[in-house]
Design an enzyme around this catalytic site. Structure first.
Site, PDB file in Angstrom:
ATOM      1  N   TYR A 167      -8.096   1.531  -2.547  1.00  0.00           N
ATOM      2  CA  TYR A 167      -7.554   0.405  -1.764  1.00  0.00           C
ATOM      3  C   TYR A 167      -6.093   0.193  -2.136  1.00  0.00           C
ATOM      4  O   TYR A 167      -5.732   0.247  -3.313  1.00  0.00           O
ATOM      5  CB  TYR A 167      -8.346  -0.870  -2.053  1.00  0.00           C
ATOM      6  CG  TYR A 167      -7.748  -2.105  -1.403  1.00  0.00           C
ATOM      7  CD1 TYR A 167      -8.182  -2.519  -0.141  1.00  0.00           C
ATOM      8  CD2 TYR A 167      -6.745  -2.835  -2.027  1.00  0.00           C
ATOM      9  CE1 TYR A 167      -7.625  -3.629   0.472  1.00  0.00           C
ATOM     10  CE2 TYR A 167      -6.178  -3.940  -1.414  1.00  0.00           C
ATOM     11  CZ  TYR A 167      -6.622  -4.327  -0.164  1.00  0.00           C
ATOM     12  OH  TYR A 167      -6.065  -5.426   0.437  1.00  0.00           O
ATOM     13  N   GLU A 217      -2.094  -2.912   4.885  1.00  0.00           N
ATOM     14  CA  GLU A 217      -3.295  -2.671   4.081  1.00  0.00           C
ATOM     15  C   GLU A 217      -3.877  -1.307   4.429  1.00  0.00           C
ATOM     16  O   GLU A 217      -4.114  -1.021   5.606  1.00  0.00           O
ATOM     17  CB  GLU A 217      -4.332  -3.765   4.354  1.00  0.00           C
ATOM     18  CG  GLU A 217      -5.582  -3.636   3.510  1.00  0.00           C
ATOM     19  CD  GLU A 217      -6.592  -4.734   3.813  1.00  0.00           C
ATOM     20  OE1 GLU A 217      -6.847  -5.568   2.934  1.00  0.00           O
ATOM     21  OE2 GLU A 217      -7.119  -4.764   4.928  1.00  0.00           O
TER      22      GLU A 217
END
Lengths: 296, 397
Positions: B119, B207
């Protein structure tokens, strides 16, 4: 006393000859603010509203001794205007402009960090010390000289709180709109500290909004340091998570920054939190009375 | 402004970030055609990922991301996903209709090492007024859950606004994420490029989840979410064209044409207010009065007869609205002028069947109440907020 501005404050207007700047400068002059001049690049030597216009903030400060600058410059150029004012040595910058890119504000904030200057805003109504000095766009007549300090992230909601206090026969020491943007100059806490030290402020109303944790940080400081009663209100109790409600800063994400959480923390820190915006004024007055601070 | 996955990937690719390649399709035919061209060496024996393009996360959980193991399966799956109403944890129970799918390469191919998901995001740290990079070796799932259950697995790195991210920071993050060898080098470069894209595009969020290490040690953005800073769009005219109004509520699109800031909600009391903070406070007051706000509507400072009329029209299009509360604090704008505007707007619109409560406070509030009361219209006036709240209660009773 009061905080940040008083009858001796000398104010210049950046974006002086523009539509917004002209209108609000004349309103400020009418209120009695010492507006000593303005800045519009390329218009040096001219007079506007009977005040001199300068090319740069530096020139304006040198010629007038101004210690406050209010900014009405369009969003694309406003962060630059903030840096110019800081560099010219004013002590207080009030940025009214709405819609400044976040990146620009990050740079401006970093630029002013090590200079001896305070920034209020952007995207704010400004601040006012009733009967002395109005540096902003708020309607002057709803204010009344008094001993309640007000700190708020919103514009019209600040007027609402001011008006309630005035209608109840009390008044404000200074009312400060800190603005609703995610990156701004002064936080609730910055202004709360000033009110705590101000001998002419008996109690403080803090009005917050969903998003960020500015209010929680301030509340924890209040718990440990505040000598005066504080009333709090948080707008956005009914706002759905993740939606943008007008102010760029008012976004709830991941359970943080919700109205419920802010209200819980503020209550736990000894702040009198009201649920309805209609109760802000009356809550402050009752609290002042219970502490024996009844003088208006 | 939110972007679709395919748009966000296109943008970061422009900054040299390796992405999972794909082709966007609005029809099944386009999906098959795209899939056939997706791999340089042809579609035979290849696998494809079909991903619904909507402005909401959690698409996989709602059945909006599927694996197709042949062109025939692409046809079948694209047919199912296109036009479906996708419900995810972020769409709300009503879901969102899928108008586009992304047909993407399968990056989880077998090889020397196991593929692994990570992530990576960059966003604004509001408390510090600077950007922060957030990373984790636990990718592919909801980062909120990771943050809650294993806060130690979240890596945070604050970025100096004047200098930008430094090479040592990229190395530090990549080491903490557990990369080694060639993958480490790729990750360092990946992180630096993502930061470059973040700054250059004026994002408020970028993101990458998952950021994938493939079985041959490449680092790839398999998904990408970008929120652009609306205030900076004037610098990025090309991104404005990426706005997808099908993703926005029709009434919100209409309102934005009139420069009204409107958000539709599910309640029964409409409201029209000047100022965002006061608008939120008014919604809260509606709830305390026993109603539920039907919308957020900030008409801005002016509150001219035109904006009031447009505001009424938009609120009235919502069939759930049983009453409307107008709350204007007249400072610079005088209340009697706003009152005249309301009366005018009311007459132009004509037949309004639901009660309207108008609360005008500020300059000339008393004159304004008089104008409202003497208009002969089914409009109740109020001056204080408390009065307004009580009248909302009455109207709902």
């Amino acid at each position: 006393m009061s905080i940040l501005v008083n009858k001796n404050s000398k104010v210049i207007v950046q974006g002086f000859t523009g539509k917004e700047g002209s209108f609000h400068a004349s309103q400020m002059i009418e209120y009695g603010t010492q507006v000593v001049g303005g800045v519009t690049p390329g218009k040096s030597g001219e007079f506007h509203l009977d005040r001199p216009v300068f090319n740069t903030v530096e020139d304006a400060v040198k010629a007038t001794g101004a210690d406050v600058s209010i900014i009405f410059v369009p969003p694309a150029f406003a962060a630059d205007a903030i840096m110019e004012a800081a560099d010219a040595g004013v002590k207080l910058i009030v940025a009214i402009t709405e819609g400044i890119p976040v990146n620009d504000m990050i740079y401006a904030k970093e630029f002013i960090k090590d200079r001896n200057v305070r920034l209020i805003g952007p995207n704010c109504p400004g601040l006012i010390t009733p009967d002395e000095c109005k540096v902003g766009i708020m309607p002057g007549f709803i204010h009344r000289k008094g001993r309640v300090g007000i700190i708020s992230r919103s514009g019209t909601l600040t007027y609402e709180a001011v008006n309630q206090i005035t209608q109840l026969g009390y008044g404000q020491s200074t009312a400060v709109g800190i603005g609703g943007d995610p990156v701004n100059g002064s936080s609730h806490l910055d202004i709360m500290r000033l009110f705590n030290e101000d001998p002419d402020t008996d109690g403080v109303i803090m009005i917050g909004e969903i998003g960020g944790s500015n209010e929680e940080i301030c509340a924890e400081w209040v718990r440990d340091n505040m000598k005066k009663p504080v009333v709090g209100f948080i707008a956005g109790q009914t706002a759905p998570p993740g939606r943008r409600m007008g102010h760029a800063g008012a976004i709830i994400s991941g359970g943080k920054g919700t109205a419920a959480e802010k209200m819980r923390v503020m209550s736990a820190c000894g702040i009198e939190v009201v649920k309805s915006p209609a109760d802000i004024g009356i809550a402050m007055v009752s609290l002042l009375k219970s502490k024996g601070l009844v003088s208006a | 402004m939110n972007l679709h996955e395919y748009q966000a990937k296109e943008i970061i690719k422009g900054f040299g970030v390796p992405i999972q390649e794909g082709i966007v399709a609005e029809t099944v035919e386009q999906a098959i055609e795209g899939a056939a061209k997706l791999y340089p060496d042809g579609p035979d024996g290849k696998w494809f990922i079909i991903k619904a393009q909507i402005h909401a996360g959690g698409r996989g959980k709602g059945g909006g991301v599927k694996l197709a193991k042949s062109l025939a399966q692409v046809e079948e799956i694209a047919g199912k996903i296109l036009g479906m109403t996708l419900v995810t944890p972020q769409t709300g129970p009503e879901g969102k209709v899928v108008h586009k799918v992304l047909v993407a390469q399968d990056m989880f191919y077998p090889g020397a090492s196991e593929p692994k998901e990570y992530y990576l995001s960059i966003t604004l740290d509001r408390e510090r007024g600077r950007d922060v990079l957030i990373a984790s070796a636990e990718g592919g799932m909801s980062i909120e859950e990771v943050a809650e259950e294993h806060p130690d697995k979240i890596i945070r790195e604050s970025i100096d606004p004047m200098l930008g991210i430094q090479p040592f920071q990229c190395r530090k993050i990549a080491f903490k994420m557990g990369f080694t060898g060639d993958a480490f080098k790729s990750a360092v470069s990946f992180i630096a490029k993502i930061y470059k894209a973040y700054k250059a595009t004026d994002c408020s969020l970028i993101e990458i989840n998952p950021m994938l290490k493939t079985s041959d040690d490449k680092i790839i953005a398999v998904d990408c979410k970008i929120n652009l800073d609306d205030n900076a769009l004037f610098r990025h005219k090309d991104y404005e064209a990426m706005r997808d109004i099908l993703e926005e509520a029709p009434l919100e699109v209409e309102a934005s044409q009139y420069n009204l800031n409107y958000i539709k909600l599910d309640g029964n009391v409409g409201c029209m207010v000047n100022g965002a903070g006061l608008a939120m406070a008014t919604m809260d007051m509606i709830q305390l009065s026993g109603g539920e706000p039907a919308n957020f509507l900030d008409v801005g400072g002016g509150a001219s007869p035109e904006t009031v009329e447009k505001g009424f029209r938009i609120i009235l299009k919502d069939p759930n609205v049983k009453a409307i509360l107008v709350n204007i604090f007249g400072g610079i704008v005088r209340c009697d002028r706003v009152a005249n505007g309301i009366v005018e707007a009311y007459k132009i619109i004509g037949d309004i069947q639901i009660p309207i409560i108008v609360r005008l406070q500020g300059t000339n509030a008393i004159e304004a109440a008089k104008i409202i009361n003497e208009s002969g219209l089914k409009v109740m006036s109020a001056i204080t907020l408390e009065e307004a709240a009580n009248k909302v209660k009455e109207a709902l009773a």
